[in-house]
Design a protein around this motif. Structure first.
Motif, mmCIF file in Angstrom:
data_model
loop_
_atom_site.group_PDB
_atom_site.id
_atom_site.type_symbol
_atom_site.label_atom_id
_atom_site.label_comp_id
_atom_site.label_asym_id
_atom_site.label_seq_id
_atom_site.Cartn_x
_atom_site.Cartn_y
_atom_site.Cartn_z
ATOM 1 N N GLY A 28 7.310 -17.148 11.096
ATOM 2 C CA GLY A 28 7.019 -17.767 12.377
ATOM 3 C C GLY A 28 8.291 -18.213 13.068
ATOM 4 O O GLY A 28 9.404 -17.998 12.573
ATOM 5 N N SER A 29 8.150 -18.850 14.202
ATOM 6 C CA SER A 29 9.323 -19.298 14.960
ATOM 7 C C SER A 29 10.138 -20.334 14.190
ATOM 8 O O SER A 29 11.316 -20.516 14.460
ATOM 9 C CB SER A 29 8.897 -19.844 16.322
ATOM 10 N N ARG A 30 9.503 -20.998 13.232
ATOM 11 C CA ARG A 30 10.199 -21.972 12.390
ATOM 12 C C ARG A 30 9.888 -21.646 10.935
ATOM 13 O O ARG A 30 8.746 -21.678 10.525
ATOM 14 C CB ARG A 30 9.722 -23.380 12.723
ATOM 15 N N SER A 31 10.918 -21.333 10.157
ATOM 16 C CA SER A 31 10.682 -21.038 8.750
ATOM 17 C C SER A 31 10.765 -22.323 7.927
ATOM 18 O O SER A 31 11.435 -23.275 8.318
ATOM 19 C CB SER A 31 11.681 -19.999 8.238
ATOM 20 N N PRO A 32 10.079 -22.365 6.788
ATOM 21 C CA PRO A 32 10.121 -23.564 5.939
ATOM 22 C C PRO A 32 11.542 -23.849 5.461
ATOM 23 O O PRO A 32 12.320 -22.926 5.232
ATOM 24 C CB PRO A 32 9.227 -23.206 4.758
ATOM 25 N N LEU A 119 -0.219 -21.551 15.334
ATOM 26 C CA LEU A 119 -0.777 -20.361 14.701
ATOM 27 C C LEU A 119 -0.501 -19.061 15.457
ATOM 28 O O LEU A 119 -1.008 -18.009 15.082
ATOM 29 C CB LEU A 119 -2.288 -20.535 14.512
ATOM 30 N N GLU A 120 0.302 -19.105 16.515
ATOM 31 C CA GLU A 120 0.555 -17.894 17.301
ATOM 32 C C GLU A 120 1.295 -16.827 16.501
ATOM 33 O O GLU A 120 1.001 -15.636 16.628
ATOM 34 C CB GLU A 120 1.292 -18.222 18.598
ATOM 35 N N GLY A 121 2.265 -17.202 15.693
ATOM 36 C CA GLY A 121 2.972 -16.231 14.856
ATOM 37 C C GLY A 121 2.038 -15.578 13.860
ATOM 38 O O GLY A 121 2.099 -14.365 13.628
ATOM 39 N N LEU A 122 1.154 -16.376 13.263
ATOM 40 C CA LEU A 122 0.168 -15.843 12.330
ATOM 41 C C LEU A 122 -0.771 -14.883 13.048
ATOM 42 O O LEU A 122 -1.086 -13.804 12.537
ATOM 43 C CB LEU A 122 -0.623 -16.980 11.686
ATOM 44 N N ARG A 123 -1.204 -15.262 14.235
ATOM 45 C CA ARG A 123 -2.099 -14.398 15.012
ATOM 46 C C ARG A 123 -1.431 -13.035 15.262
ATOM 47 O O ARG A 123 -2.056 -11.986 15.068
ATOM 48 C CB ARG A 123 -2.443 -15.046 16.347
ATOM 49 N N ALA A 124 -0.177 -13.033 15.658
ATOM 50 C CA ALA A 124 0.541 -11.782 15.929
ATOM 51 C C ALA A 124 0.698 -10.954 14.650
ATOM 52 O O ALA A 124 0.537 -9.726 14.674
ATOM 53 C CB ALA A 124 1.904 -12.090 16.547
ATOM 54 N N TYR A 125 1.013 -11.610 13.550
ATOM 55 C CA TYR A 125 1.156 -10.909 12.271
ATOM 56 C C TYR A 125 -0.167 -10.241 11.887
ATOM 57 O O TYR A 125 -0.196 -9.077 11.496
ATOM 58 C CB TYR A 125 1.605 -11.874 11.174
ATOM 59 N N LEU A 126 -1.254 -10.977 11.997
ATOM 60 C CA LEU A 126 -2.563 -10.428 11.643
ATOM 61 C C LEU A 126 -2.940 -9.262 12.554
ATOM 62 O O LEU A 126 -3.509 -8.268 12.087
ATOM 63 C CB LEU A 126 -3.635 -11.517 11.710
ATOM 64 N N GLU A 127 -2.659 -9.366 13.843
ATOM 65 C CA GLU A 127 -2.978 -8.277 14.761
ATOM 66 C C GLU A 127 -2.257 -6.990 14.361
ATOM 67 O O GLU A 127 -2.795 -5.904 14.493
ATOM 68 C CB GLU A 127 -2.619 -8.652 16.200
ATOM 69 N N ARG A 128 -1.032 -7.139 13.860
ATOM 70 C CA ARG A 128 -0.269 -5.952 13.467
ATOM 71 C C ARG A 128 -0.738 -5.390 12.127
ATOM 72 O O ARG A 128 -0.874 -4.180 11.972
ATOM 73 C CB ARG A 128 1.216 -6.294 13.397
ATOM 74 N N TRP A 129 -0.919 -6.244 11.129
ATOM 75 C CA TRP A 129 -1.143 -5.776 9.766
ATOM 76 C C TRP A 129 -2.592 -5.837 9.286
ATOM 77 O O TRP A 129 -2.943 -5.207 8.290
ATOM 78 C CB TRP A 129 -0.265 -6.569 8.797
ATOM 79 N N LEU A 130 -3.432 -6.579 9.973
ATOM 80 C CA LEU A 130 -4.832 -6.693 9.559
ATOM 81 C C LEU A 130 -5.693 -6.816 10.825
ATOM 82 O O LEU A 130 -6.231 -7.879 11.104
ATOM 83 C CB LEU A 130 -5.002 -7.917 8.645
ATOM 84 N N PRO A 131 -5.791 -5.738 11.594
ATOM 85 C CA PRO A 131 -6.525 -5.813 12.856
ATOM 86 C C PRO A 131 -7.962 -6.273 12.662
ATOM 87 O O PRO A 131 -8.600 -5.967 11.663
ATOM 88 C CB PRO A 131 -6.482 -4.367 13.384
ATOM 89 N N ALA A 132 -8.444 -7.031 13.626
ATOM 90 C CA ALA A 132 -9.806 -7.577 13.573
ATOM 91 C C ALA A 132 -10.826 -6.450 13.653
ATOM 92 O O ALA A 132 -10.633 -5.457 14.341
ATOM 93 C CB ALA A 132 -10.013 -8.567 14.719
ATOM 94 N N GLN A 133 -11.909 -6.658 12.932
ATOM 95 C CA GLN A 133 -13.036 -5.712 12.947
ATOM 96 C C GLN A 133 -14.111 -6.312 13.838
ATOM 97 O O GLN A 133 -14.723 -7.320 13.473
ATOM 98 C CB GLN A 133 -13.586 -5.516 11.534
#
Length: 135
Positions: A28-32, A119-133
């Protein structure tokens, strides 16, 4: 554990193996600041975390105060993936000292990690690697 014994332990346990440069890893925009990063195998800290997140599918780990992670907010990001992603609220029992979201892939490695509750970074990651059904 440090020294040769520590290196052997990390190699045998596969904790020393990582895929941080893989295109399938996102931050994400900020890493741990501390703790596992995207591409690392999920450690078993707190004890039992690997067992909780080893079932089929992907597993979203969220740490920090529960009020940061209401069901409705997470459901918006997971819409169309509900059957593919399990959600685990870790509270303060987390491998990260900060508020963090981490997505564990089915191979036990972290595919996405971000500090904070955005959660925007997570949303983008999911759209790329696990598209919604949808349907």
């Amino acid at each position: 554990m440090t020294g040769p014994r520590g290196r052997v332990f990390r190699t045998v346990s596969e904790l020393g193996i990582h895929y941080r440069r893989s295109p399938a890893c996102g931050v994400g925009s900020r890493s741990p600041r501390k703790g596992p990063r995207a591409g690392d195998r999920l450690p078993d800290l707190p004890r039992g975390l690997q067992a909780r997140s080893s079932g089929p599918g992907w597993h979203l780990l969220v740490s920090g105060p529960p009020e940061l992670w209401p069901d409705e907010r997470i459901a918006l990001v997971l819409r169309g993936r509900d059957d593919l992603v399990g959600v685990h609220r870790l509270g303060g029992e987390s491998p990260w000292p900060d508020v963090v979201q981490g997505l564990v892939r089915s191979d036990g490695c972290l595919g996405f990690v971000a500090r904070g509750a955005d959660l925007e970074g997570l949303r983008a990651y999911l759209e790329r690697w696990l598209p919604a059904q949808h349907g």
